[in-house]
Design a protein around this motif. Structure first.
Motif, PDB file in Angstrom:
ATOM      1  N   THR A  68       8.631  -2.344   8.504  1.00  0.00           N
ATOM      2  CA  THR A  68       7.662  -1.377   7.990  1.00  0.00           C
ATOM      3  C   THR A  68       6.253  -1.890   8.268  1.00  0.00           C
ATOM      4  O   THR A  68       5.911  -3.022   7.879  1.00  0.00           O
ATOM      5  CB  THR A  68       7.830  -1.152   6.492  1.00  0.00           C
ATOM      6  N   ILE A  69       5.451  -1.064   8.939  1.00  0.00           N
ATOM      7  CA  ILE A  69       4.060  -1.415   9.190  1.00  0.00           C
ATOM      8  C   ILE A  69       3.191  -0.696   8.174  1.00  0.00           C
ATOM      9  O   ILE A  69       3.457   0.459   7.810  1.00  0.00           O
ATOM     10  CB  ILE A  69       3.638  -1.068  10.636  1.00  0.00           C
ATOM     11  N   SER A  70       2.175  -1.384   7.687  1.00  0.00           N
ATOM     12  CA  SER A  70       1.246  -0.788   6.727  1.00  0.00           C
ATOM     13  C   SER A  70      -0.132  -1.402   6.963  1.00  0.00           C
ATOM     14  O   SER A  70      -0.262  -2.373   7.731  1.00  0.00           O
ATOM     15  CB  SER A  70       1.709  -1.027   5.296  1.00  0.00           C
ATOM     16  N   ARG A  71      -1.137  -0.835   6.315  1.00  0.00           N
ATOM     17  CA  ARG A  71      -2.476  -1.388   6.478  1.00  0.00           C
ATOM     18  C   ARG A  71      -3.309  -1.137   5.245  1.00  0.00           C
ATOM     19  O   ARG A  71      -3.061  -0.183   4.492  1.00  0.00           O
ATOM     20  CB  ARG A  71      -3.164  -0.845   7.723  1.00  0.00           C
ATOM     21  N   ASP A  72      -4.294  -2.000   5.080  1.00  0.00           N
ATOM     22  CA  ASP A  72      -5.283  -1.866   4.023  1.00  0.00           C
ATOM     23  C   ASP A  72      -6.629  -1.745   4.731  1.00  0.00           C
ATOM     24  O   ASP A  72      -7.166  -2.746   5.222  1.00  0.00           O
ATOM     25  CB  ASP A  72      -5.243  -3.079   3.090  1.00  0.00           C
ATOM     26  N   ASN A  73      -7.149  -0.528   4.816  1.00  0.00           N
ATOM     27  CA  ASN A  73      -8.383  -0.312   5.565  1.00  0.00           C
ATOM     28  C   ASN A  73      -9.569  -1.041   4.928  1.00  0.00           C
ATOM     29  O   ASN A  73     -10.476  -1.477   5.638  1.00  0.00           O
ATOM     30  CB  ASN A  73      -8.676   1.175   5.684  1.00  0.00           C
ATOM     31  N   ALA A  74      -9.557  -1.166   3.623  1.00  0.00           N
ATOM     32  CA  ALA A  74     -10.655  -1.853   2.952  1.00  0.00           C
ATOM     33  C   ALA A  74     -10.703  -3.337   3.319  1.00  0.00           C
ATOM     34  O   ALA A  74     -11.771  -3.950   3.326  1.00  0.00           O
ATOM     35  CB  ALA A  74     -10.523  -1.695   1.442  1.00  0.00           C
ATOM     36  N   LYS A  75      -9.543  -3.903   3.644  1.00  0.00           N
ATOM     37  CA  LYS A  75      -9.460  -5.318   4.008  1.00  0.00           C
ATOM     38  C   LYS A  75      -9.345  -5.514   5.515  1.00  0.00           C
ATOM     39  O   LYS A  75      -9.220  -6.650   5.977  1.00  0.00           O
ATOM     40  CB  LYS A  75      -8.258  -5.967   3.320  1.00  0.00           C
ATOM     41  N   ASN A  76      -9.350  -4.413   6.273  1.00  0.00           N
ATOM     42  CA  ASN A  76      -9.196  -4.482   7.734  1.00  0.00           C
ATOM     43  C   ASN A  76      -7.962  -5.285   8.122  1.00  0.00           C
ATOM     44  O   ASN A  76      -7.985  -6.093   9.058  1.00  0.00           O
ATOM     45  CB  ASN A  76     -10.446  -5.088   8.377  1.00  0.00           C
ATOM     46  N   THR A  77      -6.899  -5.064   7.392  1.00  0.00           N
ATOM     47  CA  THR A  77      -5.682  -5.854   7.554  1.00  0.00           C
ATOM     48  C   THR A  77      -4.473  -4.952   7.776  1.00  0.00           C
ATOM     49  O   THR A  77      -4.332  -3.929   7.102  1.00  0.00           O
ATOM     50  CB  THR A  77      -5.447  -6.752   6.329  1.00  0.00           C
TER      51      THR A  77
END
Length: 117
Positions: A68-77
């Motif tokens: 599963t791929i995910s991201r946290d845009n606020a952390k640029n991660t």
């Protein structure tokens, strides 16, 4: 420029789990989609999964239902949760981000994932 730094690789037994992380820094506005590729010994680098800033995802058939791929845009991660790992998942995993304005890609240095008993 954009810098990508991966973490989270290691040795895991078959059937186990690992989570990879990749944090982007620098000119973040130049990237939208981020993703993971991998390269096993003696093989070509292949796509694992990608995710856009709007959270649209794409997976290689070989990892669907397990990764599963995910991201946290606020952390640029961006993250890659890998479950039910198999020996054939052993590879160096690279973080990738295409430059949305120029025909170039940014790559991390890679993190080694070894699945072995």
């Amino acid at each position: 420029q954009v810098q990508l730094v991966e973490s989270g690789g290691g040795l895991v037994q078959p059937g186990g789990s690992l989570r990879l992380s990749c944090t982007a820094s620098g000119m973040i506005f130049r990237i939208d989609a981020m993703g993971w590729y991998r390269q096993a010994p003696g093989k070509r680098r292949e796509l694992v999964a990608t995710i856009t800033r709007g959270f649209s995802t794409n997976y290689a058939d070989s990892v669907k239902g397990r990764f599963t791929i995910s991201r946290d845009n606020a952390k640029n991660t961006v993250y890659l949760q890998m479950n039910t790992l198999k020996p054939e998942d052993t590879a160096v995993y690279y973080c990738n981000a295409p430059d949305q304005y120029f025909n170039k890609d940014y790559w991390g240095k890679g993190t080694l994932v070894t699945v072995s008993s």
